[in-house]
Design an enzyme around this catalytic site. Sequence first.
Site, mmCIF file in Angstrom:
data_model
loop_
_atom_site.group_PDB
_atom_site.id
_atom_site.type_symbol
_atom_site.label_atom_id
_atom_site.label_comp_id
_atom_site.label_asym_id
_atom_site.label_seq_id
_atom_site.Cartn_x
_atom_site.Cartn_y
_atom_site.Cartn_z
ATOM 1 N N SER A 567 0.853 -1.188 0.000
ATOM 2 C CA SER A 567 0.000 0.000 0.000
ATOM 3 C C SER A 567 0.884 1.231 0.000
ATOM 4 O O SER A 567 2.031 1.196 0.491
ATOM 5 C CB SER A 567 -0.910 0.008 1.223
ATOM 6 O OG SER A 567 -1.538 1.270 1.379
ATOM 7 N N TYR A 580 -3.327 0.013 10.297
ATOM 8 C CA TYR A 580 -3.196 -0.396 8.899
ATOM 9 C C TYR A 580 -1.809 -0.060 8.354
ATOM 10 O O TYR A 580 -1.140 -0.894 7.747
ATOM 11 C CB TYR A 580 -4.286 0.296 8.076
ATOM 12 C CG TYR A 580 -4.236 0.018 6.597
ATOM 13 C CD1 TYR A 580 -4.715 -1.173 6.079
ATOM 14 C CD2 TYR A 580 -3.711 0.960 5.713
ATOM 15 C CE1 TYR A 580 -4.661 -1.430 4.714
ATOM 16 C CE2 TYR A 580 -3.665 0.721 4.352
ATOM 17 C CZ TYR A 580 -4.139 -0.478 3.852
ATOM 18 O OH TYR A 580 -4.096 -0.726 2.503
#
Length: 691
Positions: A567, A580
């Site tokens: 990501s 996250y």
Amino acid sequence: MAASRAPLENRWDDARAAGLDEPGLLLYRSNLLGADKRITNYGGGNTSAKVTMPDPLTGEPVEVLWVKGSGGDLGSMTLDGFATLYMKKLAALKGLYRGLAHEDAMVGLLPHCTFGLNPRAASIDTPLHAYLPYRHVDHMHPDAVIAIAAAKRSRELTREVFGEEIGWLPWQRPGFDLGLKLERIARENPHYVGVVLGGHGLFTWADDARSCYETTLRIIQKAQDWLDARNTAPAFGGPAVATLPEAERRRAVLSLLPRIRGRIGKAESKVAHVDWSATVLEFVNGRRLEELAPLGTSCPDHFLRTKIRPLIVPADADDATLDRLLEAYRQDYAGYYERCRHPDSPAMRDPNPVIYLVPGVGMLSFARDKATARIAGEFYVNAINVMRGATGVDQYVGLPEQEAFDIEYWLLEEAKLQRLPKPKPLTGKVALVTGGAGGIGRTTARRLLGEGACVVVTDHDAEALAQAEAGLVQAFGRDVVAAVTGDVTREDEMAEVVAATVERFGGIDILVANAGLATAAPFAETSLADWERNSAVLAKGVFLVAREAFKVMLTQGLGGSIVTIGSKNALATSGGASAYCAAKAAALHLTRCIALEGAPYGIRANVVNPDAVLRGSRIWQGEWRHARAASYGVGDEELEEVYRQRSLLKRSVYPEDIAEAVFFFVNEATSGKSTGNILNVDAGNQIAFTR
């Protein structure tokens, strides 16, 4: 050929047939015959019909031979699978035929007989149909008839089984000479309804489509019934080895597959198929295995798929044993090539075995793709059935070595191989994609499948995974797709997912660690449960599946490619997403650790960092989307535009873009010298620039 086997079913439907023209009836008959592997094997056999049609130039009625063209499968073919040729021109070829030494040259004349500019190439079997004085001809490879054809007393047994209605010819390769011999025996014996070709198969004929179909079924059933009545003793001398319990069989298979694959797949990647059916086990456990297996197959169609002979491998074979057995097989194959080669023979092909017989366990088959491996196994099952039938009534006779070589290295066969399209970049590769039910996972699976890979998709959501699997199967076929439900946070389930991948395809070359989730909360409000959940899926999940795949790659010794879907947040933090971001960063760094340790073994590990891939994503369908939209002060439906405008390129990022980046990393041609790298696919985000 057990007596309990169901009889062949007459599936002819007069109502359906009534609406079909002659080519349609030929196709209908062909599909019915090809649908039952007891009648003919995949891709084997031919059917034909002689049809009166208007000449496209003169409009005058002419007789046209419709015959299955080169390649294709009777069970699944359509009308465009038939070659069409003028019968008058085919008859004229008889005057040009100069004997056996010129058989191959005659094949080059067949295109001059083409009717209607049909692009379907006529096969070498065309004369076998053209010259028989009947309008409809079937040429099938039924196990029951080949068992009689492959017996030492084949001619006498044919007479005993069929009396005066079936003739017999000794084996010879298809061509004009055999076509003329078939014509002669049919004309001289008008009471015949067919011919057995020694070691090979069955020809049957009639003057209408239904009668031809029913004659074919009747003759095959007659052979089957005759064999069943006489094969009463234990097959293959009875068992010498007991079948291992299922769990032990699976352990043996999981041990053998990647080790064999690694030893035979260095020049060309191979995919495996496993068969431990009762038919196979009866043979591999039999007392006569060591006697019969080296004889090879009798039918050339079987032989072309399964090679000169199989290799017998002990269930508990260690590495040294495998090395010894495979080297002996290769040397034996090289000797066969040298003994039988002609001055103009093609270069020796892959000397590794295709079929591996494992007493107590079953049969393994390997080929460059799954369908070919599966079909090779099916052909060897045909050969087992033939050996069972022949040894039950007489002595089984395999194809003579020189004849086998002349078929395997036939220049016409070589020309056919040279015309095959170039393999796709991932042909023979096996990929596992976690999070396979989501947008990125499903799209990545499609991309890899489109480039020739076999793909296993896994996901914890069984219902969504089933839907993804159905779509992939519809697009690419059952052979190359498998789905296994699994939770990436559970060690036992990831071990089972990787084991299932090995069992299905033989090993693993590509891992795409894609499973994901996301939660959002200010750091002070981040719960331990959310922290642990993000870490479990995004970091621990990558660790567990990558470790299992890495072990298999080490065992194979073929290298491999591991791609982690990271990501933008692995490099650049975002407020309100600490759990996250930290988990994604951990997965990124773990991937670089894998790259470091995998490099000496050719195992590469790289990261693809997407950003804001909203379309098709299950992560972006829930709370995460609401939270990110709220952080920008916009509604959920406006979020994609926010991300688009935030990017340097002002473009949205889609699952297809991530799949393309994955393909870049797993394709040896584009990134074979890349490992430990990061590829951002985020439409440009300055704070995520790698540095």
